[in-house]
Structures are given as structure tokens and as C-alpha cells.
Motif scaffolding. Structure first.
Motif, PDB file in Angstrom:
ATOM      1  N   TYR A  88      55.400 -43.816  66.290  1.00  0.00           N
ATOM      2  CA  TYR A  88      54.663 -42.673  66.839  1.00  0.00           C
ATOM      3  C   TYR A  88      55.177 -41.389  66.215  1.00  0.00           C
ATOM      4  O   TYR A  88      56.395 -41.222  66.055  1.00  0.00           O
ATOM      5  N   VAL A  89      54.276 -40.443  65.917  1.00  0.00           N
ATOM      6  CA  VAL A  89      54.716 -39.091  65.579  1.00  0.00           C
ATOM      7  C   VAL A  89      55.135 -38.443  66.888  1.00  0.00           C
ATOM      8  O   VAL A  89      54.379 -38.457  67.862  1.00  0.00           O
ATOM      9  N   ASP A  90      56.331 -37.894  66.906  1.00  0.00           N
ATOM     10  CA  ASP A  90      56.896 -37.370  68.145  1.00  0.00           C
ATOM     11  C   ASP A  90      56.676 -35.856  68.244  1.00  0.00           C
ATOM     12  O   ASP A  90      57.146 -35.092  67.382  1.00  0.00           O
ATOM     13  N   PHE A  91      55.966 -35.419  69.276  1.00  0.00           N
ATOM     14  CA  PHE A  91      55.830 -33.984  69.546  1.00  0.00           C
ATOM     15  C   PHE A  91      56.574 -33.598  70.824  1.00  0.00           C
ATOM     16  O   PHE A  91      56.444 -32.484  71.300  1.00  0.00           O
ATOM     17  N   CYS A  92      57.310 -34.539  71.396  1.00  0.00           N
ATOM     18  CA  CYS A  92      58.098 -34.232  72.590  1.00  0.00           C
ATOM     19  C   CYS A  92      59.500 -33.783  72.151  1.00  0.00           C
ATOM     20  O   CYS A  92      60.062 -32.832  72.684  1.00  0.00           O
ATOM     21  N   MET A  93      60.014 -34.438  71.124  1.00  0.00           N
ATOM     22  CA  MET A  93      61.288 -34.079  70.496  1.00  0.00           C
ATOM     23  C   MET A  93      62.397 -33.868  71.523  1.00  0.00           C
ATOM     24  O   MET A  93      63.092 -32.854  71.538  1.00  0.00           O
ATOM     25  N   SER A  94      62.501 -34.893  72.425  1.00  0.00           N
ATOM     26  CA  SER A  94      63.532 -34.874  73.449  1.00  0.00           C
ATOM     27  C   SER A  94      63.417 -33.623  74.330  1.00  0.00           C
ATOM     28  O   SER A  94      64.419 -33.118  74.831  1.00  0.00           O
ATOM     29  N   PHE A  95      62.191 -33.123  74.480  1.00  0.00           N
ATOM     30  CA  PHE A  95      61.905 -31.909  75.257  1.00  0.00           C
ATOM     31  C   PHE A  95      62.557 -30.664  74.647  1.00  0.00           C
ATOM     32  O   PHE A  95      62.918 -29.733  75.355  1.00  0.00           O
ATOM     33  N   GLY A  96      62.706 -30.672  73.330  1.00  0.00           N
ATOM     34  CA  GLY A  96      63.074 -29.419  72.662  1.00  0.00           C
ATOM     35  C   GLY A  96      64.287 -29.388  71.752  1.00  0.00           C
ATOM     36  O   GLY A  96      64.303 -28.619  70.797  1.00  0.00           O
ATOM     37  N   PRO A  97      65.327 -30.180  72.014  1.00  0.00           N
ATOM     38  CA  PRO A  97      66.537 -29.992  71.206  1.00  0.00           C
ATOM     39  C   PRO A  97      66.404 -30.297  69.709  1.00  0.00           C
ATOM     40  O   PRO A  97      67.088 -29.691  68.898  1.00  0.00           O
ATOM     41  N   MET A  98      65.495 -31.245  69.355  1.00  0.00           N
ATOM     42  CA  MET A  98      65.550 -31.785  67.994  1.00  0.00           C
ATOM     43  C   MET A  98      64.796 -30.900  66.993  1.00  0.00           C
ATOM     44  O   MET A  98      63.846 -31.326  66.348  1.00  0.00           O
ATOM     45  N   ILE A  99      65.242 -29.703  66.786  1.00  0.00           N
ATOM     46  CA  ILE A  99      64.505 -28.753  65.934  1.00  0.00           C
ATOM     47  C   ILE A  99      64.519 -29.171  64.469  1.00  0.00           C
ATOM     48  O   ILE A  99      63.619 -28.811  63.707  1.00  0.00           O
ATOM     49  N   LEU A 100      65.516 -29.943  64.059  1.00  0.00           N
ATOM     50  CA  LEU A 100      65.543 -30.415  62.662  1.00  0.00           C
ATOM     51  C   LEU A 100      64.826 -31.753  62.516  1.00  0.00           C
ATOM     52  O   LEU A 100      64.728 -32.286  61.410  1.00  0.00           O
ATOM     53  N   GLY A 101      64.356 -32.303  63.610  1.00  0.00           N
ATOM     54  CA  GLY A 101      63.825 -33.673  63.589  1.00  0.00           C
ATOM     55  C   GLY A 101      64.952 -34.616  63.997  1.00  0.00           C
ATOM     56  O   GLY A 101      66.102 -34.198  64.162  1.00  0.00           O
ATOM     57  N   HIS A 102      64.601 -35.892  64.146  1.00  0.00           N
ATOM     58  CA  HIS A 102      65.607 -36.870  64.567  1.00  0.00           C
ATOM     59  C   HIS A 102      66.531 -37.257  63.412  1.00  0.00           C
ATOM     60  O   HIS A 102      66.083 -37.414  62.278  1.00  0.00           O
ATOM     61  N   ARG A 103      67.791 -37.423  63.731  1.00  0.00           N
ATOM     62  CA  ARG A 103      68.797 -37.920  62.783  1.00  0.00           C
ATOM     63  C   ARG A 103      68.808 -37.139  61.469  1.00  0.00           C
ATOM     64  O   ARG A 103      68.834 -37.723  60.378  1.00  0.00           O
ATOM     65  N   ASP A 104      68.805 -35.832  61.578  1.00  0.00           N
ATOM     66  CA  ASP A 104      68.966 -35.021  60.368  1.00  0.00           C
ATOM     67  C   ASP A 104      70.251 -35.468  59.658  1.00  0.00           C
ATOM     68  O   ASP A 104      71.305 -35.609  60.283  1.00  0.00           O
ATOM     69  N   GLN A 105      70.143 -35.673  58.360  1.00  0.00           N
ATOM     70  CA  GLN A 105      71.259 -36.315  57.641  1.00  0.00           C
ATOM     71  C   GLN A 105      72.516 -35.444  57.576  1.00  0.00           C
ATOM     72  O   GLN A 105      73.632 -35.961  57.581  1.00  0.00           O
ATOM     73  N   THR A 106      72.342 -34.129  57.517  1.00  0.00           N
ATOM     74  CA  THR A 106      73.528 -33.252  57.486  1.00  0.00           C
ATOM     75  C   THR A 106      74.243 -33.294  58.828  1.00  0.00           C
ATOM     76  O   THR A 106      75.472 -33.369  58.897  1.00  0.00           O
TER      77      THR A 106
END
Ligand code: PMP
Length: 431
Positions: A54-72
Motif C-alpha cells: 500500500y502507498v502510505d499516507f498515514c505515515m504513522s500519523f505524522g512522524p515519518m517525514i522522510l518516509g519509512h526506514r530512511d537509510q541515513t
């Protein structure tokens, strides 16, 4: 796990957790149906236990501004875990994050890290009461500040400002210490301030109310609330748990030039880990133990893994010019949506502020208070939500929650999602 489906997992969950969940909206009560159980997340995507993406537009209700599991962020988190994951003692990691914030946000002269937005607001209110020697707090109907007793209230049916409990277990004796004003209503505000001004320790508001739809306030209204707080000798508490580090680096306060005495952050601040903070004027924060007499503590406060994840997230956002990019991408996505809805003669629209958006039924005026939300929102949104699940798009599971765009949502992906949302709105209209 492979043999488990969301349905069987939910049946098991119902036997161990209230309503099968550890936070209510996750149960899909507002949209109906069985909640999806996710097993992994990457970039803009979530994968369910059944293996559907699924494309996620909930993003854990806001925290994931870089997307999930940003590599840095991932690298920094791994490095921290290889070093330590909790000290309960002084360490340099929280110092670095605190100094980073202090250097950029002038109204955060000092801050204290805590583990949730609820804790941040609860602690800031304790400081406000200690500083003013007053007991009452004024909040606004439609703003959510976490589940602390004193703010789980809504406007009562009696006198202006009067509140009643909004949850079983919150005694009236506590609700009575909170006053509630409607959003976007200066007359009601003035009435409450003239009646109760001398009793109010703090006026608390989400400068971008985003927990009951997206109820953008006018700058004039927010400035009047700020002036009102000053006039009555109350502290001005901005709850930027959603808008902080999401609406630009400096949140709504920076955007509109507001000058809070106290401010609360969470969500993006921890990059997906349990981090929140309250901060503000140094003389107020110095009231907190051990320098002052306001007690507030936490076993896992300033947890080093969260500190490193938060600082890496923020530094990365700053160096990428992320806030400007997200604003442009989200604006473009929302324009595509509104044009598409209009072209198809659909009664849907979308409001947005930077990378926060809210899909709702059309209204004649901008929606600035809960009374103005179209009555059909809940049911229509539920149909749209399920039509989109079928197309592989996961929106927040309630028509009163906002959606979030992240750095991992590319312009191509957003264009594709906008087209699917328009199709889904057509189908949901027919249902
Ligand atoms: N304030 C605001 C504005 C929020 O949006 C939230 C959570 N949605 C909170 C406070 C409470 O934060 P937490 O869920 O981390 O306790």
C-alpha cells in the motif's frame, strides 16, 4: 507469520487488548471493516501480513517525514544501538538535539525531552500553573492535545467556556478546571476572557488544528488569542506536536511570527521513535526540577536511539531543503485532486498546509471549526477509504484524521495516487 491473515490476527488481538488495539483509531471503527496488520514498511509503502503493498499516507500519523526506514537514519540508529540504547544518565546525544533546536528556534530558550506528546502538554501545563498560580486552562473545541485528563474535555452546554468531560473516568472536578472555546470565534473568546481571565493559567491551542480534520485558523484569530493571553496574564501554549518540524523547520509559530511562552513538539521530532519535548522561555523551564519546584521526570526520557533518529531526521530535512520540496509536491498533488474532482463533478475537495492534507466533502466556506464540517464526512470518507484500499492506497483510517506526504512520495507516485483517488471518489459516490 506468513500463514496469518489480518483477520485472524485481529481476532487474537481482541482477546488481549481493548478493542484489539493499543490506540483507538487503529481499530478502523470510524471506517468499518477489519484493520489491516502490517509486517513491514519501506519508503512510501507499507506491506500487510498478506503481502499486499500500500502507498502510505498515514505515515504513522505524522512522524515519518522522510518516509519509512530512511537509510541515513537507519545507519545512525544502528550505530547507536551498537553503542547503547538506554543510560538513564547524562549523555551527549540529547544535548546535541537540544542545542540544534535551540540554535534555530528563538522561542525555545530551553527544553525538556519526554516520551509522548501527551506528556509534553501535561508537563507544560503544570509549568504554566506553577508560574501563574492559577488553575484554569483554556482550550479550543476540535483541538486535541493528547489524553491527559484535564484536556479530554469538550464544550459544555451551559455558560460560555464551560467544559464537560469527553471520556469516562475524567471527573467533573477536573473538567471544571478547563474552559473550552470554539475555534475561529473572537466574540466567544472575548466573553470567556472577560469572565474568567483572572483564573486562566494558560491558553493552549494547536496553531494548525489537525486532529478534527484540518481546521486552518486565520492569522488574525491566532494573533488575537496570543494578545488575549498576554492581556489576562496567562501563558500562551502552542501545541505543535503535528505542525512542529512539519510546517517548515519552525512550525506555525515561525510561519506566522507567533511568540509562544511554551511550545510542545513530538512526531517528526523523534523521526518515528518515542520522542517529544516541551520548551519555551528559560525562566519558565527553570521552574522544572531539579532547578525548580515543578516535578517532572521519565525513565526513558531522551532515549539515545530516539535522540539520534530525531537529530538525523531533522538535519537531513534541513540539508535537503525538504520542507520547500514537500510543500511544492503536496500543493501540486492537491491541485491535481481538486481539478480532477471538479472535472468529474464530484462533491470532494482537499485542504492542505505544507505536507499535511485533508480530504473532505465540499463546503461553501473554508472549514475553520468543527461545526462547519459537512455532516456526511464520516460515511463518505469510509467509502472512499475502502475504495482506495482496493487500489493499494492506505489513508488514515478516519475521516477526521489528516494525511501526510513524505520525502519518499515521488511526484510520479503522487500523480498516480491522485488519479486513483479521483477514480475511487467516483466509485464511492456510486456505492
Ligand atoms: N498534541 C497534538 C496536536 C497531537 O496531534 C497529538 C497526537 N496526535 C498529541 C498532542 C499527543 O501526542 P501523543 O500521541 O504522542 O501522546
Amino acid at each position: 507469520m506468513e500463514s496469518q491473515t489480518s483477520k485472524t490476527l485481529f481476532e487474537r488481538s481482541l482477546k488481549v487488548a481493548p478493542g484489539g488495539v493499543h490506540s483507538p483509531v487503529r481499530a478502523f471503527k470510524s471506517v468499518g471493516g477489519n484493520p489491516i496488520f502490517f509486517k513491514s514498511a519501506e519508503g512510501a509503502y507499507l506491506t500487510s501480513v498478506e503481502g499486499k503493498r500500500y502507498v502510505d499516507f498515514c505515515m504513522s500519523f505524522g512522524p515519518m517525514i522522510l518516509g519509512h526506514r530512511d537509510q541515513t537514519v537507519l545507519k545512525e540508529v544502528h550505530a547507536m544501538i551498537d553503542t547503547a540504547w538506554s543510560f538513564g544518565a547524562c549523555e551527549p546525544y540529547s544535548l546535541e538535539l537540544a542545542e540544534w533546536i535551540q540554535a534555530r528556534i528563538p522561542w525555545v530558550q530551553k527544553l525538556r525531552f519526554v516520551s509522548s506528546g501527551t506528556e509534553a502538554v501535561m508537563s507544560a501545563l503544570r509549568v504554566a500553573r506553577a508560574a501563574t498560580g492559577r488553575e484554569k486552562v483554556l482550550k479550543f473545541d476540535g483541538c486535541y492535545h493528547g489524553h491527559l485528563d484535564s484536556l479530554l474535555v469538550r464544550s459544555g452546554s451551559g455558560l460560555a467556556g464551560e467544559a464537560s468531560s469527553d471520556s469516562a473516568g475524567v471527573p467533573d472536578s477536573i473538567a471544571r478546571n478547563t474552559l473550552v472555546a470554539p475555534l475561529n470565534d473572537l466574540k466567544a473568546l472575548e466573553e470567556i476572557l472577560s469572565r474568567h481571565g483572572h483564573e486562566i493559567a494558560a491558553i493552549a491551542i494547536e496553531p494548525l488544528p489537525a486532529n478534527y480534520g484540518l481546521l486552518e485558523q486565520t492569522p488574525e484569530f491566532l494573533r488575537s488569542v496570543q494578545a488575549g493571553a498576554k492581556r489576562i496574564g496567562a501563558l500562551w501554549l502552542l501545541d505543535e506536536v503535528i505542525s512542529g518540524f512539519r510546517v517548515g523547520l519552525t512550525g506555525m509559530a515561525g510561519r506566522l511570527g507567533l511568540k509562544p511562552d511554551l511550545v510542545c513538539y513530538g512526531k517528526v521530532l523523534g523521526g518515528g521513535f518515542n520522542v517529544a519535548a516541551y520548551g519555551g522561555r528559560a525562566d519558565l523551564l527553570d521552574l522544572v526540577a531539579p532547578s525548580g519546584k515543578v516535578y517532572q521526570a521519565g525513565t526513558l526520557s531522551a532515549n539515545p536511539v530516539g535522540m539520534r533518529a530525531g537529530l538525523t531526521t531533522l538535519k537531513r530535512a534541513e540539508s535537503m531543503g525538504l520542507w520547500e520540496n514537500l510543500q511544492a509536491n503536496t500543493r501540486d498533488f492537491c491541485t491535481k485532486l481538486t481539478h480532477g474532482f471538479d472535472a468529474a463533478g464530484l462533491d470532494w475537495t482537499v485542504d492542505s498546509m505544507d505536507s499535511i492534507f485533508w480530504l473532505h466533502r465540499k463546503s461553501a466556506q473554508p472549514i475553520r471549526s468543527i461545526a462547519e464540517i459537512p455532516a456526511t464526512q464520516k460515511e463518505s470518507y469510509a467509502r472512499l477509504f475502502h475504495a482506495l484500499l482496493d487500489k493499494g492506497i492506505y489513508l488514515p483510517p478516519s475521516g477526521y484524521e489528516v494525511g501526510f506526504v513524505s520525502a519518499a512520495h515521488t511526484t510520479e507516485l503522487l500523480a498516480d495516487c491522485a488519479a486513483k483517488m479521483i477514480e475511487a471518489a467516483k466509485e464511492a459516490g456510486k456505492a
